[in-house]
Scaffold this motif. Sequence first.
Motif, PDB file in Angstrom:
ATOM      1  N   TYR A  72       0.808  -1.221  -0.050  1.00 19.89           N
ATOM      2  CA  TYR A  72       0.000   0.114  -0.025  1.00 19.89           C
ATOM      3  C   TYR A  72       0.948   1.230  -0.120  1.00 19.89           C
ATOM      4  O   TYR A  72       0.460   2.197  -0.774  1.00 19.89           O
ATOM      5  CB  TYR A  72      -0.924  -0.043   1.179  1.00 19.89           C
ATOM      6  N   GLN A  73       2.017   1.318   0.720  1.00 20.87           N
ATOM      7  CA  GLN A  73       2.749   2.490   0.869  1.00 20.87           C
ATOM      8  C   GLN A  73       3.363   2.933  -0.600  1.00 20.87           C
ATOM      9  O   GLN A  73       3.590   4.002  -0.940  1.00 20.87           O
ATOM     10  CB  GLN A  73       3.830   2.158   1.833  1.00 20.87           C
ATOM     11  N   GLY A  78       3.937   6.158  -3.557  1.00 20.28           N
ATOM     12  CA  GLY A  78       4.460   6.242  -4.763  1.00 20.28           C
ATOM     13  C   GLY A  78       3.917   7.254  -5.922  1.00 20.28           C
ATOM     14  O   GLY A  78       4.276   8.054  -6.557  1.00 20.28           O
ATOM     15  N   ILE A  79       2.419   6.926  -5.915  1.00 18.97           N
ATOM     16  CA  ILE A  79       1.637   7.908  -6.911  1.00 18.97           C
ATOM     17  C   ILE A  79       1.553   9.309  -6.156  1.00 18.97           C
ATOM     18  O   ILE A  79       1.802  10.186  -6.805  1.00 18.97           O
ATOM     19  CB  ILE A  79       0.227   7.385  -6.878  1.00 18.97           C
ATOM     20  N   ARG A  80       1.491   9.409  -4.703  1.00 18.70           N
ATOM     21  CA  ARG A  80       1.037  10.497  -4.165  1.00 18.70           C
ATOM     22  C   ARG A  80       2.371  11.527  -4.068  1.00 18.70           C
ATOM     23  O   ARG A  80       2.118  12.524  -4.622  1.00 18.70           O
ATOM     24  CB  ARG A  80       0.541  10.383  -2.539  1.00 18.70           C
ATOM     25  N   TYR A 118      -7.308   5.780  -3.652  1.00 16.95           N
ATOM     26  CA  TYR A 118      -8.291   5.071  -4.180  1.00 16.95           C
ATOM     27  C   TYR A 118      -7.771   3.854  -4.825  1.00 16.95           C
ATOM     28  O   TYR A 118      -8.447   2.783  -4.647  1.00 16.95           O
ATOM     29  CB  TYR A 118      -9.039   5.905  -5.256  1.00 16.95           C
ATOM     30  N   LEU A 119      -6.844   3.891  -5.475  1.00 15.38           N
ATOM     31  CA  LEU A 119      -6.096   2.822  -6.194  1.00 15.38           C
ATOM     32  C   LEU A 119      -5.611   1.790  -5.267  1.00 15.38           C
ATOM     33  O   LEU A 119      -5.848   0.647  -5.389  1.00 15.38           O
ATOM     34  CB  LEU A 119      -4.841   3.275  -7.089  1.00 15.38           C
ATOM     35  N   GLY A 120      -5.120   2.334  -4.134  1.00 12.57           N
ATOM     36  CA  GLY A 120      -4.544   1.248  -2.866  1.00 12.57           C
ATOM     37  C   GLY A 120      -5.458   0.839  -1.982  1.00 12.57           C
ATOM     38  O   GLY A 120      -5.364   0.150  -1.167  1.00 12.57           O
ATOM     39  N   SER A 121      -6.986   1.277  -2.189  1.00 11.04           N
ATOM     40  CA  SER A 121      -8.000   0.944  -0.922  1.00 11.04           C
ATOM     41  C   SER A 121      -7.973  -0.441  -0.844  1.00 11.04           C
ATOM     42  O   SER A 121      -8.277  -0.741   0.372  1.00 11.04           O
ATOM     43  CB  SER A 121      -9.196   1.599  -1.576  1.00 11.04           C
ATOM     44  N   ALA A 169     -13.752   2.459   0.138  1.00 12.78           N
ATOM     45  CA  ALA A 169     -12.748   3.664  -0.552  1.00 12.78           C
ATOM     46  C   ALA A 169     -13.202   4.883  -0.417  1.00 12.78           C
ATOM     47  O   ALA A 169     -12.176   5.857  -0.271  1.00 12.78           O
ATOM     48  CB  ALA A 169     -12.709   3.092  -2.163  1.00 12.78           C
ATOM     49  N   LEU A 170     -14.500   5.354  -0.815  1.00 15.55           N
ATOM     50  CA  LEU A 170     -14.921   6.627  -0.673  1.00 15.55           C
ATOM     51  C   LEU A 170     -14.979   7.408   0.570  1.00 15.55           C
ATOM     52  O   LEU A 170     -14.395   8.466   0.857  1.00 15.55           O
ATOM     53  CB  LEU A 170     -16.199   6.674  -1.341  1.00 15.55           C
ATOM     54  N   GLY A 171     -15.156   6.416   1.605  1.00 14.82           N
ATOM     55  CA  GLY A 171     -15.222   6.886   3.037  1.00 14.82           C
ATOM     56  C   GLY A 171     -13.722   7.268   3.362  1.00 14.82           C
ATOM     57  O   GLY A 171     -13.574   8.000   4.292  1.00 14.82           O
ATOM     58  N   GLY A 172     -12.771   6.603   2.726  1.00 15.18           N
ATOM     59  CA  GLY A 172     -11.367   6.864   3.123  1.00 15.18           C
ATOM     60  C   GLY A 172     -10.796   7.962   2.546  1.00 15.18           C
ATOM     61  O   GLY A 172      -9.630   8.412   2.928  1.00 15.18           O
ATOM     62  N   LEU A 173     -11.398   8.490   1.386  1.00 16.11           N
ATOM     63  CA  LEU A 173     -10.774   9.560   0.815  1.00 16.11           C
ATOM     64  C   LEU A 173     -10.708  10.689   1.657  1.00 16.11           C
ATOM     65  O   LEU A 173      -9.559  11.394   1.653  1.00 16.11           O
ATOM     66  CB  LEU A 173     -11.501   9.858  -0.482  1.00 16.11           C
ATOM     67  N   PRO A 174     -11.547  11.253   2.422  1.00 11.09           N
ATOM     68  CA  PRO A 174     -11.446  12.510   3.251  1.00 11.09           C
ATOM     69  C   PRO A 174     -10.418  12.311   4.170  1.00 11.09           C
ATOM     70  O   PRO A 174      -9.492  13.429   4.382  1.00 11.09           O
ATOM     71  CB  PRO A 174     -12.600  12.647   4.075  1.00 11.09           C
ATOM     72  N   ARG A 175      -9.995  11.252   4.707  1.00 14.18           N
ATOM     73  CA  ARG A 175      -8.856  11.071   5.648  1.00 14.18           C
ATOM     74  C   ARG A 175      -7.446  11.232   4.766  1.00 14.18           C
ATOM     75  O   ARG A 175      -6.511  12.141   4.969  1.00 14.18           O
ATOM     76  CB  ARG A 175      -8.868   9.405   5.958  1.00 14.18           C
TER      77      ARG A 175
END
Length: 300
Positions: A72-73, A78-80, A118-121, A169-175
């Motif tokens: 995940y990291q 890597g993307i972020r 989102y990709l790593g959710s 995934a959507l719920g984790g996006l605000p975090r």
Amino acid sequence: MDFLMSGLAACGACVFTNPLEVVKTRMQLQGELQAPGTYQRHYRNVFHAFFTIGKVDGLAALQKGLAPALLYQFLMNGIRLGTYGLADSSGYLHTAEGTLSPVRSAAAGGLAGVMGAYLGSPIYMVKTHLQAQAASEIAVGHQYKHQGMFQALTEIGQKHGLGGLWRGALGGLPRVVVGSSTQLCTFSSTKDLLSQWEIFPPQSWKVALAAAMVSGIAVVLAMTPFDVASTRLYNQPTDIQGKGLMYRGILDALLQTARTEGIFGMYKGIGASYFRLGPHTILSLFFWDQLRFLYHSYTK
């Protein structure tokens, strides 16, 4: 190369901080939707949690979920960080006068974080399930019976399809939006200020380290409520359709937590969050900054 260096930097930090992530996850699930004082506290604080997990589950349990955590990291950061680094090197983050724009920095950090998270959710969800697994006498939250990362991904995919893999995934996006924009904006701004003030020698590793320490504090304060809610969204039990049985989404998780556990329930495990997020932020940003510096030094 920016993406590769970013992923490697995050993985390097993860090896050191994954035990803190295990502790954080369990403390955030402890007493879920129960009023304070009505449940048994298996983990009284960060140090007691370390001791308890090591004693009951064994020392190896402190590295539970390491494989999905590393993957995940690598994917997420890597993307972020890679996307943010490209925006920085292209000059997007600076004004026409050459000064860093906090608004652009926060926007770029938030957008880059959303893409990676989102990709790593699916990997993050499995990581949460594995880290929550514990012996019955110290178990908290819902207990999934996964045998490993690939088995868990296969089982969830077979039972609930692709939608089940991206549950929460959507719920984790605000975090991630809050955490990523806060982290990268404060890191870049602090590093820029320290360079202007000439507190440390030019290009000194101490500039990146000091900026990362400031960023770590800001991230924990801003992100913890969303982190608690996200952990619970990912770990909640599901029905046969893969729909969560406890929360409808991130807002519902925040409201239920605040209503039953009080405002401090939203900051549950903040000590563990800092001990994990603080070092992880410092190490990942420090490794990232130094890898980029070395790469650009040798490719000039």
